[in-house]
Design an enzyme around this catalytic site. Structure first.
Site, PDB file in Angstrom:
ATOM      1  N   ASP A 128       0.866  -1.289   0.010  1.00  0.00           N
ATOM      2  CA  ASP A 128      -0.024  -0.098   0.025  1.00  0.00           C
ATOM      3  C   ASP A 128       0.784   1.121  -0.098  1.00  0.00           C
ATOM      4  O   ASP A 128       0.494   2.288  -0.675  1.00  0.00           O
ATOM      5  CB  ASP A 128      -0.966   0.093   1.204  1.00  0.00           C
ATOM      6  CG  ASP A 128      -2.137  -0.949   1.055  1.00  0.00           C
ATOM      7  OD1 ASP A 128      -2.274  -1.569   0.040  1.00  0.00           O
ATOM      8  OD2 ASP A 128      -2.702  -1.325   2.083  1.00  0.00           O
ATOM      9  N   LEU A 138       0.749  -1.203  16.198  1.00  0.00           N
ATOM     10  CA  LEU A 138       0.942  -1.077  17.797  1.00  0.00           C
ATOM     11  C   LEU A 138       2.525  -0.554  17.755  1.00  0.00           C
ATOM     12  O   LEU A 138       3.159  -0.738  16.867  1.00  0.00           O
ATOM     13  CB  LEU A 138       1.130  -2.674  18.177  1.00  0.00           C
ATOM     14  CG  LEU A 138      -0.176  -3.231  18.677  1.00  0.00           C
ATOM     15  CD1 LEU A 138       0.177  -4.643  18.982  1.00  0.00           C
ATOM     16  CD2 LEU A 138      -0.850  -2.703  19.737  1.00  0.00           C
ATOM     17  N   LYS A 168       2.254 -12.588  18.742  1.00  0.00           N
ATOM     18  CA  LYS A 168       1.822 -11.941  17.576  1.00  0.00           C
ATOM     19  C   LYS A 168       1.623 -12.690  16.595  1.00  0.00           C
ATOM     20  O   LYS A 168       2.473 -13.043  16.014  1.00  0.00           O
ATOM     21  CB  LYS A 168       2.793 -10.740  17.448  1.00  0.00           C
ATOM     22  CG  LYS A 168       2.225  -9.865  16.565  1.00  0.00           C
ATOM     23  CD  LYS A 168       3.226  -8.574  16.653  1.00  0.00           C
ATOM     24  CE  LYS A 168       2.731  -7.348  15.760  1.00  0.00           C
ATOM     25  NZ  LYS A 168       2.728  -7.530  14.603  1.00  0.00           N
TER      26      LYS A 168
HETATM   27  S1  IVH Z   1      -3.985  -6.529  19.730  1.00  0.00           S
HETATM   28  C1  IVH Z   1      -4.772  -1.974  17.645  1.00  0.00           C
HETATM   29  N1  IVH Z   1      -2.791  -9.024  19.714  1.00  0.00           N
HETATM   30  O1  IVH Z   1      -0.706  -7.217  14.957  1.00  0.00           O
HETATM   31  C2  IVH Z   1      -4.067  -3.287  17.538  1.00  0.00           C
HETATM   32  N2  IVH Z   1      -2.909  -7.932  17.526  1.00  0.00           N
HETATM   33  O2  IVH Z   1       0.463  -4.410  14.914  1.00  0.00           O
HETATM   34  C3  IVH Z   1      -4.450  -4.118  18.619  1.00  0.00           C
HETATM   35  N3  IVH Z   1      -1.799  -9.111  15.940  1.00  0.00           N
HETATM   36  O3  IVH Z   1      -2.794  -6.016  12.738  1.00  0.00           O
HETATM   37  C4  IVH Z   1      -4.107  -5.342  18.254  1.00  0.00           C
HETATM   38  N4  IVH Z   1      -1.438 -10.839  16.858  1.00  0.00           N
HETATM   39  O4  IVH Z   1      -3.732  -7.844  13.433  1.00  0.00           O
HETATM   40  C5  IVH Z   1      -3.022  -7.939  18.947  1.00  0.00           C
HETATM   41  N5  IVH Z   1      -2.534 -11.157  19.867  1.00  0.00           N
HETATM   42  C6  IVH Z   1      -2.628 -10.178  19.327  1.00  0.00           C
HETATM   43  C7  IVH Z   1      -2.076 -10.025  18.069  1.00  0.00           C
HETATM   44  C8  IVH Z   1      -1.991  -8.757  17.218  1.00  0.00           C
HETATM   45  C9  IVH Z   1      -1.509 -10.445  15.751  1.00  0.00           C
HETATM   46  C10 IVH Z   1      -1.677  -8.108  14.597  1.00  0.00           C
HETATM   47  C11 IVH Z   1      -3.155  -7.423  14.610  1.00  0.00           C
HETATM   48  C12 IVH Z   1      -2.680  -5.895  14.331  1.00  0.00           C
HETATM   49  C13 IVH Z   1      -1.051  -6.093  14.372  1.00  0.00           C
HETATM   50  C14 IVH Z   1      -0.690  -4.704  15.254  1.00  0.00           C
END
Ligand code: IVH
Length: 560
Positions: A62, A100, A132
């Site tokens: 993107d 994040l 993650k």
């Molecule tokens: S919390 C506002 N928990 O990481 C985002 N995100 O950099 C709060 N992701 O695109 C997300 N595993 O899709 C959270 N256990 C997890 C995660 C996770 C993967 C991804 C999420 C987001 C990205 C954030």
């Protein structure tokens, strides 16, 4: 709001403004950059749509696309040969899907906790620590308990609806059973389990096809490109770990513990490999413990997410332009090594295209010895300006494909040599052709021995023949017995080895000829429509060039 946080937001804003300057003020508007962007985007489109093997994330893609659109707008060239364009089939997220803040060092985790503790007035904070998951971010939207769409992240503001194929493949419930709010965006990730990823690659190897580079790319390709049967066959799974809008918001879960229970009650999978901790000491212990366990997880993960448990505390911490201040991503140390380019050589492809390849001092990444990386095409070589002697960073793009990057601030010695772009083919000495845009370099000689060898490699690989056969054929080229690819069908010495291919399906035979634009999918269509090489020839002789016609009739003569 505490001073330090205001400072941080201010720095982010200043950084974003500075990051925009080069395009906004035209400093990056060199025609080379524009050309490179077009070529690079086209290459990524091909990787994504044709081979299903993207090398970069959606976000990186993107960014490239946005830069192209901005640059074109500024140079008023939007209408001339542009490949950019808007996508109208997107839906808005009610709460944007942000990212994040990242922590690479333990000190950064400590300061994350420090800020939460200062803001919330206690050290005894509860955090959930989770993997993650490295997949494709999704947002499942339920209205009054009914699934209305599942959106991809897109640009964070708007995403594409991929709901239909997911719900039919049974990945998530069409209805919520318990505690359904009026409206909710259930946030999570779609991924291919490691076990399925490895199984698929074993099958591909058996079929002589290149391995998928990593589970994330395979998940993207699976969700975007194909039907729900493939989604089921590839075993896509979903996992949920957050929410966007929850309306009315007074009914939001009081903490993440309650949210995880709500997920479970409704048949929405939550992550199993998680820990709930209290205070900084437990937080750091848990991060170290989970990091050690990561090889045993059933999904790929590129780090951990540390998040406050309490919804009320989350609200008090608030958000920055990057993402929530109540969570942080702990990134696993990257697999990267530094090296020095020893030479830049050219590699011939089966279509006659020459690809520059960097050879560097050997490094070991993920247990693999690596000393070569493709530089993709002439445009990339010119744009990045790699020279022999340059210090480079070597990484495994998507954990599999070796890639080199310039090291920022590398003081290049005056002795570092630029590699000349060859005028003549290093193998047959014929004149090479640079494409109109200068992006690629081709050897047009259909009898070039190196090109014939690459065609034979592809031929053998597609027909599932053993390496020894491929080597034997290369020798026949060196001896001048095979002069053109089609000779493979008439050379006596080869007939024996080839006889085993008689019983293969027609589409494989068609694919093995490696005609431009006729890969597996095209070959299957042709096989289905015509039923034999001879029947296809009757029609195709009008469309194919003389060399292809000769090749197909040699193949028909041998196989039919
Ligand atoms: S919390 C506002 N928990 O990481 C985002 N995100 O950099 C709060 N992701 O695109 C997300 N595993 O899709 C959270 N256990 C997890 C995660 C996770 C993967 C991804 C999420 C987001 C990205 C954030």
């Amino acid at each position: 709001m505490p001073k330090i946080r205001i400072m941080r937001i201010y720095l982010v804003v200043v950084f974003l403004c500075l990051a925009c300057l080069p395009t906004a003020y035209g400093l990056e508007l060199s025609p080379e950059r524009l050309e490179w962007l077009r070529i690079e985007i086209r290459r990524h489109d091909e990787l994504y749509y044709e081979t299903g093997e993207p090398e970069i994330s959606d976000l990186e893609y993107d960014r490239l696309k946005k830069e192209l659109v901005d640059t074109e707008a500024l140079t008023e060239r939007t209408s001339s040969g542009s490949i950019s364009g808007s996508d109208i089939s997107k839906h808005a997220h009610r709460v944007p899907m942000l990212s994040l803040e990242k922590a690479y060092e333990i000190g950064e985790l400590q300061s994350f906790h420090g800020e939460c503790a200062r803001n919330l007035g206690t050290e005894e904070l509860e955090y959930w620590i989770e993997p993650k998951v490295d997949g494709v971010a999704i947002s499942a939207v339920y209205e009054h308990g009914y699934l209305v769409r599942v959106l991809t992240r897109g640009d964070g503001e708007r995403g594409k609806d991929i709901g239909e194929r997911l719900v039919h493949s049974g990945c998530l419930p069409a209805r919520l059973q318990m505690g359904a709010p009026e409206f909710v965006e259930v946030r999570g990730e779609a991924y291919i389990p490691m076990e399925a990823f490895e199984r698929i690659n074993v099958l591909r190897k058996d079929e002589g096809l290149p391995a998928h580079s990593n589970p994330r790319n395979l998940a993207t390709g699976t969700l975007m490109g194909v039907d729900e049967d493939t989604i089921i066959g590839r075993g896509i799974k979903l996992v949920f770990f957050g929410w966007g809008a929850w309306e009315p918001d007074a009914n939001q879960p009081v903490d993440y513990t309650e949210y995880r229970d709500w997920l479970q009650d409704n048949g929405l999978p939550a992550i199993g490999e998680v820990e709930l901790v209290r205070g900084s000491k437990e937080l750091l212990e848990s991060v170290r413990r989970l990091q050690r366990e990561r090889d045993g997880w059933p999904f790929a993960a590129d780090g951990l997410v540390v998040k406050l448990n309490s919804t009320h505390e989350r609200e008090r911490m608030g958000w920055s332009a990057i993402g929530p201040n109540w969570a942080v991503a702990w990134k696993f140390p990257p697999d990267t090594e530094e090296s020095v380019i020893e030479s830049i050589v050219w590699q011939m492809g089966r279509t006659g295209r020459l690809t520059p390849v960097a050879e560097f001092k050997q490094v070991v990444l993920k247990g693999r010895k690596i000393q070569r990386a493709s530089l993709h095409n002439l445009a990339t070589l010119k744009y990045r300006g790699f020279r022999v002697g340059d210090q480079v960073r070597v990484e495994l793009a998507g954990d599999v494909i070796p890639a080199v990057y310039p090291i920022a601030g590398d003081k290049r010695s005056a002795n570092n040599r630029e590699v000349p772009v060859p005028v003549c083919c290093p193998w047959c000495s014929g004149k090479l052709i640079q494409s109109g845009t200068g992006a690629s370099l081709d050897c047009p000689n259909i009898s070039c021995p190196e090109r014939v060898k690459r065609q034979l490699d592809y031929f053998c690989k597609t027909l599932g023949m053993r390496d020894v056969k491929t080597r034997r054929m290369s020798e026949l080229v060196d001896k001048g017995i095979i002069r053109g690819f089609q000779d493979v069908f008439s050379t006596q010495e080869q007939i024996q080895g080839l006889s085993k291919t008689m019983s293969l399906p027609l589409w494989r035979k068609i694919q093995s000829l490696g005609l431009p634009g006729i890969g597996k999918v095209g070959a299957k269509e042709i096989a289905e429509e015509f039923g034999s090489l001879k029947e296809w020839m009757k029609v195709a002789s009008m469309k194919l060039d003389a060399q292809a016609v000769e090749l197909v009739s040699a193949a028909a003569g041998f196989w039919e």
